[in-house]
Structure formats: structure tokens, C-alpha cells
Design an enzyme around this catalytic site. Structure first.
Site, PDB file in Angstrom:
ATOM      1  N   HIS A 119       0.867  -1.188   0.000  1.00 22.29           N
ATOM      2  CA  HIS A 119       0.000   0.000   0.000  1.00 22.29           C
ATOM      3  C   HIS A 119       0.897   1.228   0.000  1.00 22.29           C
ATOM      4  O   HIS A 119       1.307   1.721   1.055  1.00 22.29           O
ATOM      5  CB  HIS A 119      -0.920  -0.042   1.231  1.00 22.29           C
ATOM      6  CG  HIS A 119      -1.941   1.067   1.260  1.00 22.29           C
ATOM      7  ND1 HIS A 119      -3.103   0.968   2.003  1.00 22.29           N
ATOM      8  CD2 HIS A 119      -1.987   2.286   0.660  1.00 22.29           C
ATOM      9  CE1 HIS A 119      -3.793   2.082   1.852  1.00 22.29           C
ATOM     10  NE2 HIS A 119      -3.137   2.902   1.043  1.00 22.29           N
ATOM     11  N   HIS A 138       1.372   4.800  -2.424  1.00 21.66           N
ATOM     12  CA  HIS A 138       1.034   5.668  -3.561  1.00 21.66           C
ATOM     13  C   HIS A 138       2.325   6.328  -4.012  1.00 21.66           C
ATOM     14  O   HIS A 138       2.944   7.077  -3.233  1.00 21.66           O
ATOM     15  CB  HIS A 138       0.023   6.733  -3.144  1.00 21.66           C
ATOM     16  CG  HIS A 138      -1.255   6.169  -2.600  1.00 21.66           C
ATOM     17  ND1 HIS A 138      -2.378   5.983  -3.364  1.00 21.66           N
ATOM     18  CD2 HIS A 138      -1.579   5.722  -1.353  1.00 21.66           C
ATOM     19  CE1 HIS A 138      -3.345   5.463  -2.612  1.00 21.66           C
ATOM     20  NE2 HIS A 138      -2.881   5.289  -1.383  1.00 21.66           N
ATOM     21  N   HIS A 173      -9.395   0.828  -1.597  1.00 17.20           N
ATOM     22  CA  HIS A 173      -9.433   1.505  -0.295  1.00 17.20           C
ATOM     23  C   HIS A 173     -10.870   1.428   0.244  1.00 17.20           C
ATOM     24  O   HIS A 173     -11.824   1.691  -0.501  1.00 17.20           O
ATOM     25  CB  HIS A 173      -9.084   2.984  -0.438  1.00 17.20           C
ATOM     26  CG  HIS A 173      -7.628   3.269  -0.611  1.00 17.20           C
ATOM     27  ND1 HIS A 173      -6.866   2.722  -1.598  1.00 17.20           N
ATOM     28  CD2 HIS A 173      -6.789   4.071   0.106  1.00 17.20           C
ATOM     29  CE1 HIS A 173      -5.619   3.177  -1.500  1.00 17.20           C
ATOM     30  NE2 HIS A 173      -5.544   3.994  -0.460  1.00 17.20           N
ATOM     31  N   GLU A 187     -11.320   3.304   5.702  1.00 15.75           N
ATOM     32  CA  GLU A 187     -10.280   4.212   6.204  1.00 15.75           C
ATOM     33  C   GLU A 187     -10.974   5.282   7.050  1.00 15.75           C
ATOM     34  O   GLU A 187     -10.749   5.372   8.251  1.00 15.75           O
ATOM     35  CB  GLU A 187      -9.521   4.848   5.030  1.00 15.75           C
ATOM     36  CG  GLU A 187      -8.441   5.842   5.456  1.00 15.75           C
ATOM     37  CD  GLU A 187      -7.743   6.510   4.265  1.00 15.75           C
ATOM     38  OE1 GLU A 187      -8.269   6.473   3.139  1.00 15.75           O
ATOM     39  OE2 GLU A 187      -6.646   7.090   4.490  1.00 15.75           O
ATOM     40  N   ASP A 203       1.519   7.095   2.108  1.00 14.68           N
ATOM     41  CA  ASP A 203       2.127   8.274   1.469  1.00 14.68           C
ATOM     42  C   ASP A 203       3.275   8.735   2.365  1.00 14.68           C
ATOM     43  O   ASP A 203       3.146   9.728   3.102  1.00 14.68           O
ATOM     44  CB  ASP A 203       1.072   9.385   1.338  1.00 14.68           C
ATOM     45  CG  ASP A 203      -0.114   8.935   0.505  1.00 14.68           C
ATOM     46  OD1 ASP A 203       0.032   8.879  -0.735  1.00 14.68           O
ATOM     47  OD2 ASP A 203      -1.160   8.608   1.096  1.00 14.68           O
TER      48      ASP A 203
HETATM   49  N1  ADE Z   1      -4.632   8.634  -2.131  1.00 12.61           N
HETATM   50  C1  ADE Z   1      -3.407   8.762  -1.612  1.00 12.61           C
HETATM   51  N2  ADE Z   1      -3.424   8.441  -0.307  1.00 12.61           N
HETATM   52  C2  ADE Z   1      -4.691   8.066  -0.010  1.00 12.61           C
HETATM   53  C3  ADE Z   1      -5.337   7.608   1.163  1.00 12.61           C
HETATM   54  N3  ADE Z   1      -4.707   7.466   2.321  1.00 12.61           N
HETATM   55  N4  ADE Z   1      -6.660   7.342   1.098  1.00 12.61           N
HETATM   56  C4  ADE Z   1      -7.337   7.499  -0.051  1.00 12.61           C
HETATM   57  N5  ADE Z   1      -6.767   7.928  -1.184  1.00 12.61           N
HETATM   58  C5  ADE Z   1      -5.457   8.209  -1.161  1.00 12.61           C
HETATM   59 ZN    ZN Z   2      -3.755   4.728   0.403  1.00 16.53          ZN
END
Ligand code: ADE
Ligand code: ZN
Length: 335
Positions: A15, A17, A196, A199, A278
Site C-alpha cells: 500500500h 502511492h 481503499h 479508512e 504516502d
Molecule cells: N490517495 C493517496 N493516499 C490516499 C489515502 N490514504 N486514502 C485514499 N486515497 C489516497
Molecule cells: Zn492509500
């Protein structure tokens, strides 16, 4: 006397990005190289903006800073920098997300993005000792029809570079159902499917990606614990959850690390993995996430070994490669 530096446990990152690995210094250098005006004069100023109140406040900055990524070379350098950091953190296999629509909508062509990333990924086994896959994510706050267009445009890269599809961006208020068609086409094309969910959104968002999209892995999924039937389903089907502890703290989906549901998710028998999401924005790469849950949640060596093993169980790897990685995890000696 030299003090031995602990070697990080071998792991897969599932996971991540790629745009979320853009470090402030790199963003400034790219802005200068590409003649892009940024509303920030220094890396300190960019880091000062890393004070998020929720997912939306993060996404605003995440999409804004992408303006500096313009050429194939930019994408190659971005991915190569991530892979170098990941290798130093024990990553042996990475399944990397990219958001094509975030680039197409600002006039950067798909081949610029995919060929740029592809060059770094092709070199990764030799340069960094990491195998990779690329997962193209659709933005759930944009129309399903747009996702279909991107999917069709990406076909030339299927199988060679692109191995899966995902779903990300704003969760709450953005149902997954409009993406059922594109996820169906992905299945028919032999691609893997992740999404996703859970969250910020409650359990129905997780049920939806499982039942409507046929997601094989759930990214985050931390709110699943609120629904015992959902927990039973995820445990029964061994659906992996790619959890990102530092992200959850920075985006305030949990009050602090000590309150993170990771130990309860493990106790519930869920196939949990730890990832960085991220990392430039959330204060750490994947081994930093491992170190944080060790320090703040009191997880011991054997639990960290289990999390590392889970990452290979959850990866879309051929069985012989999975088995070799699992042997390395079993043999790992924590310092
Ligand atoms: N895009 C990049 N990071 C993300 C995250 N944590 N949740 C949803 N979309 C994303
Ligand atoms: Zn993510």
C-alpha cells in the site's frame, strides 16, 4: 567498537502511492526544473503544511504538489528514489499504486506516467533488489465512465507493467458501485483487484468493495472491527488488509498510535499487513511504521515477523517467490 545496525526484516510493501513519496526537496527541485510555480519557497514551508485534519485536507496538498511532475524522467526519478529508500527499509517486493487521472486531468499523458514509472520498475531488481508490480487506481470521487476510459487506454501496459487496479481518493460520500464495470473488466483481463475502504468510512464501505467490486485486498479497512459479521467474513476468506498506522494518525482516523486497532485486528484473526501509504507526508517509510508499532503498541519481534510474513502471504506473487520470501522472514534475526 562498532555498534551493529539492526537489519530490517524482509517485507513486501502493498500500500504505497508513488505520488505520496514526493519529498519536499524533490518537489522544489522539480518545480525549478519544470518552471512550475509552487506556493512554497522552502522544504520547511512544505513540511509546515503537513498538518492534516482528515483525508480531504491531505488530498488537497497531495494533488496540488503533483503539479511538479511533468516528464517521463520526473516519474522515473520519483520511483527510483522510492525504491532506494524502500530497499534500505527491508522491502523486497513492492506493489505500487499510481493515480493516472490525477495526471491526465492536468495534461500529463498516460504514456509519460506509465513509461516513466516503468523504466524505474524494470531496473528495480538489479538496482535495488526489489521486484515490483504496478496497480492503477481510479479516483472514487470522479465518474465511473472516466475510469473506464483510463482502463481502456492503459491496456497496452497490462501484464507487462500494470498488474492490477485499485480505488482510492475521497471515500465517504463516494460509493464504489460506479466502478463495478471497470473492476469486472479488470477481472476479465486477468488483473488483480484492490480497493481503499474502511479508512474513514464505516463497515458498509468495506462490504461494498468486497461484494460489488470483488476486491481481493482491502486497503486500510481499520473500521471493519465495528462490524463482527464483517470481521468474520474477512477472517474466513483470509482477505488481506493493508494497514498504514502512521497515515491513520496523521489523518486523524485514530486519535494516536497507542489507540490504533492493529493489535485487535491481529487478535481477531485478520490477515493484516503494515505499509506506509504516502510516506513523504506521514512521517515515515514502511520500516518506520514497523518501528512505530513496536514502540507505541508494544509489538514484539515475533509479531513483527508475523506482519512481515503476512505481507508476502497477501502479495500477488508466484508461489515459488512467495515461499522464498517466507523462508527469509523465518530466518531473520532481529538485532
Ligand atoms: N490517495 C493517496 N493516499 C490516499 C489515502 N490514504 N486514502 C485514499 N486515497 C489516497
Ligand atoms: Zn492509500
Amino acid at each position: 567498537m562498532t555498534v551493529p545496525v539492526p537489519v530490517p526484516v524482509p517485507k513486501a510493501e502493498l500500500h504505497l502511492h508513488i505520488e505520496g513519496t514526493l519529498e519536499p526537496e524533490a518537489a522544489l527541485a522539480l518545480a525549478a526544473r519544470n518552471g512550475v510555480d509552487l506556493p512554497f519557497a522552502s522544504a520547511e514551508e512544505i513540511r509546515a503544511a503537513y498538518s492534516f485534519t482528515d483525508l480531504g485536507s491531505f488530498l488537497d496538498l497531495y494533488y496540488a504538489l503533483m503539479a511538479v511532475l511533468r516528464t517521463e524522467r520526473d516519474f522515473t526519478e520519483l520511483a527510483d528514489a522510492y525504491l532506494a529508500r524502500a530497499a534500505a527499509q527491508g522491502v523486497r517486493h513492492a506493489e505500487i499504486f499510481v493515480d493516472p487521472q490525477a495526471h491526465l486531468t492536468r495534461g500529463v499523458a498516460l504514456d509519460t506516467v506509465l513509461d516513466g514509472l516503468g523504466a524505474a520498475l524494470a531496473a528495480a531488481p538489479e538496482r535495488h533488489g526489489i521486484t515490483t508490480q504496478l496497480i492503477i487506481c481510479f479516483l472514487r470521487d470522479r465518474p465511473g465512465a472516466e475510469a473506464l476510459e483510463v482502463f481502456e487506454a492503459a491496456r497496452p501496459w497490462f501484464g507487462t507493467l500494470v498488474t492490477g487496479v485499485g480505488l482510492d481518493s475521497t471515500e465517504v460520500g463516494c460509493p464504489a458501485a460506479p466502478f463495478a464495470e471497470v473492476f469486472g473488466r479488470a477481472r476479465d483481463a486477468g488483473l488483480r483487484r484492490v480497493a481503499h475502504a474502511g479508512e474513514e468510512g464505516p463497515p458498509p464501505y468495506v462490504w461494498e468493495v468486497l461484494d460489488v467490486l470483488g476486491a481481493e485486498r482491502v486497503d486500510h479497512g481499520i473500521r471493519s472491527l465495528e462490524d463482527p459479521e464483517l470481521v468474520a467474513r474477512l477472517a474466513r476468506d483470509r482477505v488481506p488488509l493493508t494497514v498504514c498506522p502512521l497515515s491513520n494518525v496523521r489523518l486523524r482516523t485514530v486519535p494516536d498510535l497507542a489507540a490504533h486497532p492493529l493489535p485487535r485486528m491481529l487478535d481477531a484473526g485478520l490477515l493484516v499487513t503494515v505499509n506506509s501509504d504516502d510516506p513523504s507526508y506521514f512521517g515515515g517509510y514502511v520500516e518506520d511504521n514497523f518501528a512505530a508499532v513496536r514502540a507505541e503498541l508494544g509489538l514484539d519481534d515475533e509479531t513483527l515477523r508475523l506482519l512481515a510474513a503476512n505481507s508476502f502471504h497477501a502479495a500477488f506473487l508466484p508461489e515459488d517467490e512467495r515461499a522464498a520470501h517466507l523462508r527469509a522472514v523465518a530466518a531473520h534475526r532481529f538485532g
